[in-house]
Write a protein that holds these residues in place. Structure first.
Motif, PDB file in Angstrom:
ATOM      1  N   ASP A 135      41.035  25.213 -41.920  1.00  0.00           N
ATOM      2  CA  ASP A 135      40.421  25.337 -43.242  1.00  0.00           C
ATOM      3  C   ASP A 135      40.480  24.023 -44.010  1.00  0.00           C
ATOM      4  N   ILE A 145      37.224  22.048 -45.313  1.00  0.00           N
ATOM      5  CA  ILE A 145      37.075  21.690 -46.732  1.00  0.00           C
ATOM      6  C   ILE A 145      36.746  20.210 -46.860  1.00  0.00           C
ATOM      7  N   ASN A 156      32.992  25.411 -52.215  1.00  0.00           N
ATOM      8  CA  ASN A 156      34.071  24.771 -51.468  1.00  0.00           C
ATOM      9  C   ASN A 156      35.322  24.594 -52.321  1.00  0.00           C
ATOM     10  N   ASP A 185      40.638  30.277 -50.834  1.00  0.00           N
ATOM     11  CA  ASP A 185      40.336  31.207 -49.744  1.00  0.00           C
ATOM     12  C   ASP A 185      40.339  32.651 -50.248  1.00  0.00           C
ATOM     13  N   SER A 200      32.966  32.946 -46.520  1.00  0.00           N
ATOM     14  CA  SER A 200      33.971  32.171 -45.785  1.00  0.00           C
ATOM     15  C   SER A 200      33.624  30.684 -45.814  1.00  0.00           C
ATOM     16  N   ARG A 201      34.581  29.873 -45.465  1.00  0.00           N
ATOM     17  CA  ARG A 201      34.347  28.426 -45.348  1.00  0.00           C
ATOM     18  C   ARG A 201      33.283  28.146 -44.286  1.00  0.00           C
ATOM     19  N   GLU A 202      33.324  28.906 -43.210  1.00  0.00           N
ATOM     20  CA  GLU A 202      32.339  28.699 -42.152  1.00  0.00           C
ATOM     21  C   GLU A 202      30.924  28.949 -42.671  1.00  0.00           C
ATOM     22  N   ASP A 234      29.874  25.931 -44.682  1.00  0.00           N
ATOM     23  CA  ASP A 234      29.468  24.867 -43.765  1.00  0.00           C
ATOM     24  C   ASP A 234      28.076  25.138 -43.192  1.00  0.00           C
TER      25      ASP A 234
END
Length: 129
Positions: free
Chosen positions: A5, A9, A88, A92, A101-103, A106
């Motif tokens: 993570d 980030i 971003n 979390d 989610s972070r994914e 991205d």
């Protein structure tokens, strides 16, 4: 998982900052509503996105961003960079509460950059999640 993570980030920050520097002469791309040069449509979209984010409807906000995109309008790119930078910056726990989610950040950022023909500035080796 924490390392993954943190790395993600940083990668998202690098992409938004790099494009911000290249195209907008700033390392912190922010869309500011109601500036003289802004189009009314992009301001309206920005306001709607803000409202959705306040309601923690991140997926709906992202959908609105992409349905409103005009690849010939740099304001839309700036709005998108600002959007993904703001996501971003969320924790979390905040992302999880919003069902994001972070994914997904991205992936969405990569899609945004591709829409504007800037995919070549991104690393081509995608992470395997």
């Amino acid at each position: 998982m924490a390392f993954h993570d943190d790395w993600l980030i940083r990668q998202i920050n690098v992409v938004t900052e790099s494009i911000g520097r290249l195209l907008f002469n700033t390392s912190a791309p922010k869309y500011h509503e109601k500036e003289e040069h802004n189009s009314a449509e992009v301001d309206k979209c920005a306001q709607a996105i803000d409202a959705l984010l306040l309601e923690k409807r991140v997926g709906d906000a992202e959908d609105l961003l992409f349905t409103s995109l005009d690849p010939d309008n740099r304001e839309c790119l700036l709005l998108g960079l600002d959007f993904y930078s703001r996501l971003n910056a969320m924790t979390d726990a905040q992302l999880k509460e919003a069902g994001f989610s972070r994914e997904e950040i991205d992936e969405g950022l990569r899609d945004l950059v591709d829409q504007f023909g800037l995919g070549a500035v991104l690393p081509q080796d995608n992470l395997q999640y």
